[in-house]
Design an enzyme around this catalytic site. Sequence first.
Site, PDB file in Angstrom:
ATOM      1  CB  ILE A  38      25.574   5.693  22.145  1.00  0.00           C
ATOM      2  CG1 ILE A  38      25.519   5.577  23.029  1.00  0.00           C
ATOM      3  CG2 ILE A  38      25.234   4.238  21.238  1.00  0.00           C
ATOM      4  CD1 ILE A  38      24.705   4.599  24.167  1.00  0.00           C
ATOM      5  CG  ASP A  83      10.755  16.303  19.658  1.00  0.00           C
ATOM      6  OD1 ASP A  83      10.331  14.925  19.929  1.00  0.00           O
ATOM      7  OD2 ASP A  83      10.835  16.436  20.463  1.00  0.00           O
ATOM      8  CB  SER A 160      17.158  -2.032  22.330  1.00  0.00           C
ATOM      9  OG  SER A 160      17.277  -2.956  22.893  1.00  0.00           O
ATOM     10  CE  LYS A 178      15.474   2.326  24.578  1.00  0.00           C
ATOM     11  NZ  LYS A 178      16.499   3.273  24.023  1.00  0.00           N
TER      12      LYS A 178
END
Length: 286
Positions: A38, A83, A160, A178
């Site tokens: 995404i 990271d 999210s 989340k």
Amino acid sequence: MTGTPAAAKTSDHDPIGHLSPTMLEGHVAFITGGGSGINLGIARAFARCGAAIAICGRTEERLAGAAEELRGMGAKVTYKAADVRDPEALQASVDHAVSELGDISITVAGAAGNFFAKAEEMSANAFRTVVDIDLMGAYHAARATFPSLQKTRGSILFISASQAFKATKYQAHVGAAKAGIEMLMKDLAVEWGGHGIRSNSLVPGPVEGTEGMARLAGPTGDDLWKRAVPLGRYAQTEEIGAMAAVLSGPLGAYVTGSQYTVDGGLGLVGSGHISDAVEKALFSEG
Ligand code: COA
């Protein structure tokens, strides 16, 4: 008018071609997890709109491949592996981006980790790992880019998930992380609004060809998920990217503290049958 509406054109599922190639000109975007999935779709949309892009992720080779693709779209691109759980490394990645491209005006906190696990069986470290990547990683990205965002009066977009709002079996770690992101997004909208910094979240549904969906649909197969989505299909990464570009750029100038769902309607339906299928595939005896 009678008859069924014409099926959506394929190009409607690849909306970045409809975005203005100058919409994000002069913007510098810093995208965590930008090497794939995404977040790479978001980077593509930003590239299409004329932004310079810095991507950050754990794997150097993955970042190099994504950077090459984005450069092929004409974007100025840089990357430095980090990271998101490591604030110093993330800061170094942000500093590198600023030195190469200038102050950041769009932060996308997209890096995430996920797996199905029973709440009573996963280790404390398993729970912490997802909270560290998703929630702490998002905070680290917001904090490290704050000085830039303050100068540019920029925007943060948190990636999210529906687990923030919809109770879901075997996702207690993800839901906690989340949900934390959603509140962080709102708190920063209020606290940093005075600096001109906007803060929003985007809730994607299942997206084609991503590691996230490979993990989530792995045990049950894609068909179950596709049938669950009211629109009957997965999203293309570019469909998420297009919305991210709209929210992060001038079209979203008065939008802050808001959560945007781009999930084909999946958030409206229950998670029970998917949880049942996951239970059968992963956790049933014999
Ligand atoms: N079920 C239960 N526990 C699990 C697990 C699973 N499927 N996968 C990992 N864990 C536990 C590990 O056992 C470990 O706990 P322990 O030390 O008590 O044994 C802890 O989680 C950390 O795992 P580790 O593999 O050491 O972490 P990592 O930092 O290498 O990887 C993950 C992080 C686990 C989130 C990994 O899935 C990942 O790298 N994900 C990134 C990609 C991703 O998930 N994308 C989708 C986003 S939606």
